[in-house]
Design a protein around this motif. Structure first.
Motif, PDB file in Angstrom:
ATOM      1  N   ARG A   2       0.838  -1.207   0.000  1.00  0.00           N
ATOM      2  CA  ARG A   2       0.000   0.000   0.000  1.00  0.00           C
ATOM      3  C   ARG A   2       0.869   1.253   0.000  1.00  0.00           C
ATOM      4  O   ARG A   2       0.559   2.233  -0.671  1.00  0.00           O
ATOM      5  CB  ARG A   2      -0.942   0.012   1.203  1.00  0.00           C
ATOM      6  N   ILE A   9       2.296   1.750  -3.475  1.00  0.00           N
ATOM      7  CA  ILE A   9       1.244   2.235  -4.372  1.00  0.00           C
ATOM      8  C   ILE A   9       1.007   3.729  -4.167  1.00  0.00           C
ATOM      9  O   ILE A   9       0.915   4.499  -5.125  1.00  0.00           O
ATOM     10  CB  ILE A   9      -0.046   1.415  -4.165  1.00  0.00           C
ATOM     11  N   GLY A  10       0.944   4.150  -2.921  1.00  0.00           N
ATOM     12  CA  GLY A  10       0.675   5.547  -2.609  1.00  0.00           C
ATOM     13  C   GLY A  10       1.785   6.498  -3.020  1.00  0.00           C
ATOM     14  O   GLY A  10       1.551   7.695  -3.191  1.00  0.00           O
ATOM     15  N   ALA A  64      -5.068  -2.754  -2.367  1.00  0.00           N
ATOM     16  CA  ALA A  64      -5.510  -1.630  -3.196  1.00  0.00           C
ATOM     17  C   ALA A  64      -6.905  -1.894  -3.742  1.00  0.00           C
ATOM     18  O   ALA A  64      -7.297  -3.044  -3.957  1.00  0.00           O
ATOM     19  CB  ALA A  64      -4.551  -1.422  -4.353  1.00  0.00           C
ATOM     20  N   SER A  65      -7.602  -0.814  -4.006  1.00  0.00           N
ATOM     21  CA  SER A  65      -8.873  -0.898  -4.729  1.00  0.00           C
ATOM     22  C   SER A  65      -8.563  -0.780  -6.220  1.00  0.00           C
ATOM     23  O   SER A  65      -7.467  -0.378  -6.616  1.00  0.00           O
ATOM     24  CB  SER A  65      -9.799   0.235  -4.302  1.00  0.00           C
ATOM     25  N   GLU A 106      -7.255   2.606  -7.469  1.00  0.00           N
ATOM     26  CA  GLU A 106      -5.859   2.984  -7.218  1.00  0.00           C
ATOM     27  C   GLU A 106      -4.885   2.384  -8.218  1.00  0.00           C
ATOM     28  O   GLU A 106      -3.693   2.687  -8.163  1.00  0.00           O
ATOM     29  CB  GLU A 106      -5.456   2.534  -5.809  1.00  0.00           C
ATOM     30  N   ASP A 120      -3.559   1.367 -12.171  1.00  0.00           N
ATOM     31  CA  ASP A 120      -3.598   1.818 -13.563  1.00  0.00           C
ATOM     32  C   ASP A 120      -3.655   0.661 -14.551  1.00  0.00           C
ATOM     33  O   ASP A 120      -4.357   0.734 -15.555  1.00  0.00           O
ATOM     34  CB  ASP A 120      -2.354   2.677 -13.859  1.00  0.00           C
TER      35      ASP A 120
END
Length: 170
Positions: A113, A116-117, A140-141, A144, A146
């Motif tokens: 996470r 990703i952020g 992640a959803s 979020e 790509d």
């Protein structure tokens, strides 16, 4: 999957690569790339990409998780907080249309996470056997992410998500 992911990586690009078996294969597929900047917590990724073709590898340290051959503790997370790569390459253990991407290993999910952020773009590499499963720790959803690279059609349950995420089925 690894070969398809490698096609999305350009020479000179900066990457987060997580600690998973899929990411290890991605690292192998990236061996011909040049001048990459790789930030990772995974020993296997370091072995595959370090000291090769002008690559720079930045390694999160801390307490080694022997089972995963990676670092997930607060020291590793603090080190990773210093970077903002152009692409995070992540793999998860489970994918569910409602829950998103999840893992069984809670500290690994926390670290993913964070990756990703902090990344400009996020690519999830996941084999088709992971679809329709949900693990305990959220990563992640779909909002979020790509790009999703997979080796099989995820099925009708995921068709509503096709507009939100770029799907590459190889």
């Amino acid at each position: 999957i690894a070969a398809a992911v490698a096609l999305r990586v350009e020479d000179g690009q900066s990457l987060y690569i997580d600690a998973s078996s899929t990411s290890y294969y991605v690292a192998q597929a990236l061996r011909s790339k040049r001048d990459l900047t790789i930030v990772t917590n995974a020993l296997g990724v370091i072995q595959e990409l370090g000291g090769r073709n002008g690559n720079r590898v930045f390694t999160a340290g801390g307490e080694l998780d022997d089972r995963y051959r990676a670092y997930f503790d607060s020291d590793a997370r603090a080190y990773l907080a210093r970077f903002r790569p152009s692409l995070a390459i992540i793999s998860t253990e489970s994918v569910d249309p409602a829950a998103g991407f999840t893992n069984y290993h809670v500290r690994e999910a926390d670290l993913c996470r964070q990756m990703i952020g902090q990344s400009e773009r996020v690519l999830i590499a996941v084999d088709a056997s992971k679809f329709g499963r949900c693990s305990v720790a959220a990563v992640a959803s779909f909002a979020e992410i790509d790009i999703v690279v997979t080796d099989g059609d995820p099925g009708q349950a995921y068709s509503a998500l096709a507009d939100a995420v770029e799907w590459i089925v190889c």
